[in-house]
Enzyme design. Structure first.
Site: not given
Length: 423
Positions: A11, A102, A185, A226, A230, A234, A237, A304
């Site tokens: 890293d 991605t 996604n 899914f 609601g 978030g 991704c 995030r």
């Protein structure tokens, strides 16, 4: 490392590298600490800063850098490209570069033709489908392994990486593998926005979204995943990948109307509690609001693109007195919520003197809290907005809450029948 491979983690962040060396995981992911500890102890896992690496990079080099989305909706590939130039500079011979990050469809082919041109490096697209909060489980028991490759030699190396992991393997070209990740996604995000649209209609017609979701999920072509109504999706991704795919479509002369509608619906959902609070209280100035759950989903400290943040900022801007609680995300929340927000140590403290409570993240510590005591600590009108439909409406009303869910017909008291309201 747990399956016997020798792994070197690299890293650019020296602080993060040092933390990993000391067996400290920066972030919360169930089961990960034990895996890292075991691998470090067995000598199968090491960590280095980029400036320290002077050895061979090995047979496989996994690229796992960030691919954030710009304000314009395009994907920022600077971290990916920087990593490839760094790898190339190490002259790693015939290593197989495996793209886990991605990246937009077409990226791999472009990188092979530009950055990796005139090298003997192989390139494979091997998208990850790990869910935050369940990543360890998903690594050892994936629902699929997708390998996009240009030659069979590289494919054979990557298949060996997954020795002992049982899952359907799909071998395809690089661009198709990249598209599989984005399409997956986007489809899941579409399911979420679809059921939230049905929930909005249920509220207007007096239907109950819980029954509707269960009923359509019995169709094996649909399934139950899914389909929980609601406050929307978030995290790191779905929001960025859906936006990126929409932008990619636009720049390739395709009007992806469905995907833009998914984004619009999701943006609306995260502010549903705000609309409900305005309807209940009128002005929110001075209203004490408790927000339970800050992370974008349970079993992670990731904030995030969390719906909670949009809600908290909106409440503060309208003058509400806000307190918040999350079992794991409090450290992350401190740097991103307004300074006026009180960060509580538990749900009971968070609910002290609250006139309104919003459940944003369905942590077990929140759903299974002592809601009778929470009711006792809060004060009238005890408005409770269940942003994840995680609570029993009748039990909450029996405790004295003015309960409202998402797509759940507005039952006014524990014994009332459904009230149909048409606007």
């Amino acid at each position: 490392a747990a399956t016997g491979h020798d792994v070197l983690g690299i890293d650019v962040d020296a602080g993060k590298v040092e933390a990993y060396r000391r067996d400290i995981i920066p972030g919360y992911e169930p089961g990960l600490s034990d895996l890292v500890h075991e691998a470090l102890t067995r000598g199968k896992l090491r960590f280095m800063h980029t400036d320290e690496v002077a050895e061979s990079l090995g047979e496989v080099v996994l690229v796992t850098t960030g691919t954030p989305v710009t304000d314009a909706g395009t994907v920022d590939l600077s971290q990916v490209e920087s990593a490839l130039f760094w790898i190339k500079g190490k002259q790693p011979g015939e290593s197989v570069i495996t793209m886990k990050s991605t990246v937009p469809p077409g990226t791999g082919v472009r990188l092979v033709e530009t950055v990796l041109r005139d090298t003997s490096l192989k390139y494979v697209s091997n998208p990850e489908f790990l869910r935050e909060g369940q990543a360890v489980q998903d690594w050892f028991h994936p629902d699929r392994i997708v390998i996009g490759r240009a030659d069979d030699q590289a494919m054979n190396v990557i298949e060996a990486l997954y020795d002992g992991i049982e899952a359907p393997k799909m071998i395809t070209d690089i661009t198709s593998a990249e598209m599989i990740k984005y399409a997956s996604n986007a489809f899941l995000a579409t399911k979420i926005s679809f059921i939230n649209e049905i929930a909005a209609l249920c509220d207007r017609l007096g239907a109950t979204i819980d029954d509707v979701s269960r009923g359509i999920a019995l169709d094996p072509r649909i399934s139950s995943s899914f389909l929980g109504a609601g406050m929307g999706y978030g995290g790191s991704c779905f929001p960025k990948d859906v936006r990126a795919l929409d932008q990619l479509a636009s720049t390739n002369n395709h009007d992806f109307e469905l995907l833009r509608s998914v984004i619009t619906v999701n943006n609306r959902q995260r502010l549903l509690p705000l609309y409900a609070l305005r309807e209940r209280f009128g002005t929110l100035s001075g209203v004490r609001v408790s927000v339970l759950g800050v992370a974008f989903k349970p079993n992670t400290d990731d904030v995030r693109e969390a719906p909670s943040l949009d809600l908290i900022r909106a409440l503060v801007s309208e003058g509400a007195q806000v307190s918040a609680f999350d079992p794991k995300a409090m450290p992350a929340a401190r740097s991103v919520v307004p300074t006026s927000v009180h960060l509580a140590s538990d749900p009971l403290e968070c609910a002290d003197s609250a006139q309104a409570i919003v459940l944003v993240t369905e942590w077990p510590e929140i759903v299974n809290a002592d809601w009778e005591e929470i009711a006792g600590r809060s004060r009238p009108p005890r408005f409770l907005f269940d942003g994840r439909n995680a609570l029993d409406p009748r039990r909450m009303r029996a405790y004295g809450f003015d309960y409202q869910g998402v797509g759940r017909a507005k039952v006014r008291s524990a014994g009332d029948r459904l009230q149909v309201g048409i606007q």
